[in-house]
Motif scaffolding. Structure first.
Motif, PDB file in Angstrom:
ATOM      1  N   GLY A 144      46.532  19.366  42.215  1.00 19.19           N
ATOM      2  CA  GLY A 144      45.756  18.261  42.750  1.00 19.19           C
ATOM      3  C   GLY A 144      45.813  17.036  41.888  1.00 19.19           C
ATOM      4  O   GLY A 144      46.767  16.828  41.127  1.00 19.19           O
ATOM      5  N   MET A 145      44.755  16.247  41.979  1.00 18.43           N
ATOM      6  CA  MET A 145      44.685  14.972  41.282  1.00 18.43           C
ATOM      7  C   MET A 145      43.940  15.115  39.948  1.00 18.43           C
ATOM      8  O   MET A 145      43.129  16.028  39.789  1.00 18.43           O
ATOM      9  CB  MET A 145      43.964  13.950  42.166  1.00 18.43           C
ATOM     10  N   PRO A 146      44.198  14.184  39.037  1.00 18.60           N
ATOM     11  CA  PRO A 146      43.497  14.217  37.744  1.00 18.60           C
ATOM     12  C   PRO A 146      41.975  14.105  37.913  1.00 18.60           C
ATOM     13  O   PRO A 146      41.484  13.585  38.907  1.00 18.60           O
ATOM     14  CB  PRO A 146      44.035  12.986  37.004  1.00 18.60           C
ATOM     15  N   PHE A 147      41.272  14.585  36.925  1.00 19.08           N
ATOM     16  CA  PHE A 147      39.809  14.505  36.830  1.00 19.08           C
ATOM     17  C   PHE A 147      39.091  15.229  37.965  1.00 19.08           C
ATOM     18  O   PHE A 147      37.933  14.961  38.252  1.00 19.08           O
ATOM     19  CB  PHE A 147      39.332  13.047  36.773  1.00 19.08           C
ATOM     20  N   GLY A 148      39.793  16.149  38.646  1.00 23.81           N
ATOM     21  CA  GLY A 148      39.166  16.912  39.716  1.00 23.81           C
ATOM     22  C   GLY A 148      38.838  16.101  40.949  1.00 23.81           C
ATOM     23  O   GLY A 148      38.022  16.522  41.766  1.00 23.81           O
ATOM     24  N   LEU A 149      39.476  14.938  41.109  1.00 25.19           N
ATOM     25  CA  LEU A 149      39.202  14.112  42.290  1.00 25.19           C
ATOM     26  C   LEU A 149      39.580  14.824  43.581  1.00 25.19           C
ATOM     27  O   LEU A 149      38.937  14.660  44.608  1.00 25.19           O
ATOM     28  CB  LEU A 149      39.949  12.780  42.192  1.00 25.19           C
ATOM     29  N   PHE A 150      40.627  15.623  43.517  1.00 23.12           N
ATOM     30  CA  PHE A 150      41.066  16.419  44.658  1.00 23.12           C
ATOM     31  C   PHE A 150      41.803  17.627  44.101  1.00 23.12           C
ATOM     32  O   PHE A 150      42.749  17.488  43.324  1.00 23.12           O
ATOM     33  CB  PHE A 150      41.998  15.617  45.567  1.00 23.12           C
ATOM     34  N   THR A 151      41.370  18.809  44.473  1.00 24.91           N
ATOM     35  CA  THR A 151      41.987  20.039  43.986  1.00 24.91           C
ATOM     36  C   THR A 151      42.210  20.995  45.144  1.00 24.91           C
ATOM     37  O   THR A 151      41.316  21.213  45.970  1.00 24.91           O
ATOM     38  CB  THR A 151      41.091  20.728  42.930  1.00 24.91           C
ATOM     39  N   GLY A 152      43.406  21.568  45.177  1.00 22.83           N
ATOM     40  CA  GLY A 152      43.710  22.644  46.109  1.00 22.83           C
ATOM     41  C   GLY A 152      43.823  23.929  45.326  1.00 22.83           C
ATOM     42  O   GLY A 152      44.503  23.977  44.297  1.00 22.83           O
ATOM     43  N   THR A 153      43.140  24.962  45.776  1.00 24.07           N
ATOM     44  CA  THR A 153      43.183  26.262  45.123  1.00 24.07           C
ATOM     45  C   THR A 153      43.611  27.289  46.155  1.00 24.07           C
ATOM     46  O   THR A 153      42.870  27.569  47.106  1.00 24.07           O
ATOM     47  CB  THR A 153      41.808  26.636  44.538  1.00 24.07           C
ATOM     48  N   ARG A 154      44.820  27.820  45.987  1.00 22.48           N
ATOM     49  CA  ARG A 154      45.342  28.817  46.925  1.00 22.48           C
ATOM     50  C   ARG A 154      45.307  30.175  46.260  1.00 22.48           C
ATOM     51  O   ARG A 154      45.870  30.382  45.187  1.00 22.48           O
ATOM     52  CB  ARG A 154      46.771  28.492  47.336  1.00 22.48           C
ATOM     53  N   SER A 155      44.637  31.114  46.895  1.00 21.02           N
ATOM     54  CA  SER A 155      44.536  32.467  46.339  1.00 21.02           C
ATOM     55  C   SER A 155      45.229  33.465  47.262  1.00 21.02           C
ATOM     56  O   SER A 155      45.205  33.329  48.485  1.00 21.02           O
ATOM     57  CB  SER A 155      43.074  32.853  46.127  1.00 21.02           C
ATOM     58  N   PHE A 156      45.864  34.424  46.641  1.00 20.66           N
ATOM     59  CA  PHE A 156      46.546  35.524  47.326  1.00 20.66           C
ATOM     60  C   PHE A 156      45.896  36.809  46.834  1.00 20.66           C
ATOM     61  O   PHE A 156      45.695  36.973  45.631  1.00 20.66           O
ATOM     62  CB  PHE A 156      48.022  35.569  46.940  1.00 20.66           C
ATOM     63  N   SER A 157      45.579  37.706  47.739  1.00 20.79           N
ATOM     64  CA  SER A 157      45.037  38.993  47.299  1.00 20.79           C
ATOM     65  C   SER A 157      45.624  40.127  48.115  1.00 20.79           C
ATOM     66  O   SER A 157      45.932  39.976  49.301  1.00 20.79           O
ATOM     67  CB  SER A 157      43.508  39.012  47.368  1.00 20.79           C
ATOM     68  N   LEU A 158      45.788  41.257  47.451  1.00 16.13           N
ATOM     69  CA  LEU A 158      46.270  42.486  48.065  1.00 16.13           C
ATOM     70  C   LEU A 158      45.236  43.565  47.793  1.00 16.13           C
ATOM     71  O   LEU A 158      44.949  43.875  46.641  1.00 16.13           O
ATOM     72  CB  LEU A 158      47.617  42.883  47.467  1.00 16.13           C
ATOM     73  N   THR A 159      44.683  44.112  48.863  1.00 16.28           N
ATOM     74  CA  THR A 159      43.660  45.133  48.750  1.00 16.28           C
ATOM     75  C   THR A 159      44.205  46.436  49.331  1.00 16.28           C
ATOM     76  O   THR A 159      44.663  46.442  50.484  1.00 16.28           O
ATOM     77  CB  THR A 159      42.387  44.712  49.531  1.00 16.28           C
ATOM     78  N   PRO A 160      44.198  47.523  48.564  1.00 18.37           N
ATOM     79  CA  PRO A 160      44.690  48.791  49.106  1.00 18.37           C
ATOM     80  C   PRO A 160      43.945  49.174  50.383  1.00 18.37           C
ATOM     81  O   PRO A 160      42.742  48.950  50.514  1.00 18.37           O
ATOM     82  CB  PRO A 160      44.397  49.799  47.989  1.00 18.37           C
ATOM     83  N   ALA A 161      44.698  49.722  51.329  1.00 21.96           N
ATOM     84  CA  ALA A 161      44.137  50.193  52.595  1.00 21.96           C
ATOM     85  C   ALA A 161      44.772  51.544  52.911  1.00 21.96           C
ATOM     86  O   ALA A 161      45.764  51.932  52.283  1.00 21.96           O
ATOM     87  CB  ALA A 161      44.421  49.190  53.709  1.00 21.96           C
ATOM     88  N   THR A 162      44.226  52.238  53.867  1.00 26.26           N
ATOM     89  CA  THR A 162      44.710  53.575  54.220  1.00 26.26           C
ATOM     90  C   THR A 162      46.204  53.595  54.508  1.00 26.26           C
ATOM     91  O   THR A 162      46.926  54.461  54.039  1.00 26.26           O
ATOM     92  CB  THR A 162      43.941  54.116  55.446  1.00 26.26           C
ATOM     93  N   SER A 163      46.676  52.622  55.264  1.00 27.36           N
ATOM     94  CA  SER A 163      48.085  52.621  55.658  1.00 27.36           C
ATOM     95  C   SER A 163      48.941  51.641  54.858  1.00 27.36           C
ATOM     96  O   SER A 163      50.012  51.257  55.279  1.00 27.36           O
ATOM     97  CB  SER A 163      48.192  52.290  57.147  1.00 27.36           C
ATOM     98  N   GLY A 164      48.465  51.202  53.719  1.00 25.52           N
ATOM     99  CA  GLY A 164      49.215  50.259  52.898  1.00 25.52           C
ATOM    100  C   GLY A 164      48.285  49.309  52.176  1.00 25.52           C
ATOM    101  O   GLY A 164      47.630  49.690  51.215  1.00 25.52           O
ATOM    102  N   CYS A 165      48.216  48.064  52.674  1.00 30.35           N
ATOM    103  CA  CYS A 165      47.319  47.095  52.042  1.00 30.35           C
ATOM    104  C   CYS A 165      46.963  45.978  53.007  1.00 30.35           C
ATOM    105  O   CYS A 165      47.590  45.807  54.051  1.00 30.35           O
ATOM    106  CB  CYS A 165      47.945  46.517  50.770  1.00 30.35           C
TER     107      CYS A 165
END
Length: 139
Positions: free
Chosen positions: A77-98
């Motif tokens: 994003g931009m300096p001083f927190g004027l605009f920030t994008g935060t992209r998160s990816f998560s993988l959670t175990p599940a019965t048939s995979g994730c």
């Protein structure tokens, strides 16, 4: 605060999906709707991407969080927190995979003004998740 997110069940282990996300995506970004990927997926690494959504723009990001095989966060994003994008990816175990989840949150004093001019990222998020699923389930 503007947010985009998607979630999909994948019939593959979190380790297998993590490998695709962190090793194969940088080598073949077009599979996931990215036109260009530069850098390494590693803690604190700087990466650059160009996407089909905004092909004329290169996004400089940092791998803020890297917790194999479950969670990764990119920020930019931009300096001083004027605009920030935060992209998160998560993988959670599940019965048939994730379960794969991807979410991007835009914050900062200028976020309202900037996100009004942005295209809807939902279709690209869905394309990314579906490409990851296909790749993981056909290997």
């Amino acid at each position: 605060m503007k947010t985009y997110e998607t979630q999909i069940e994948i019939s593959a282990s979190p380790d297998a999906v993590w490998h695709i996300l962190t090793k194969e995506l940088p080598r073949a970004p077009e599979t996931f709707g990215l036109l260009h990927f530069e850098g390494d997926m590693a803690p604190g690494a700087k990466i650059k991407i160009r996407s089909e959504v905004a092909p004329e723009r290169t996004f400089a990001l940092r791998v803020q969080t890297f917790e194999p095989p479950g969670r990764m966060v990119w920020t930019g994003g931009m300096p001083f927190g004027l605009f920030t994008g935060t992209r998160s990816f998560s993988l959670t175990p599940a019965t048939s995979g994730c379960t794969f989840s991807m979410k991007e949150v835009f914050t900062g004093p200028m976020s309202g003004m900037i996100t009004k001019s942005m295209p809807d990222l939902t279709p690209s998020f869905i394309k990314f998740a579906e490409a990851l699923k296909i790749k993981a389930e056909t290997q």
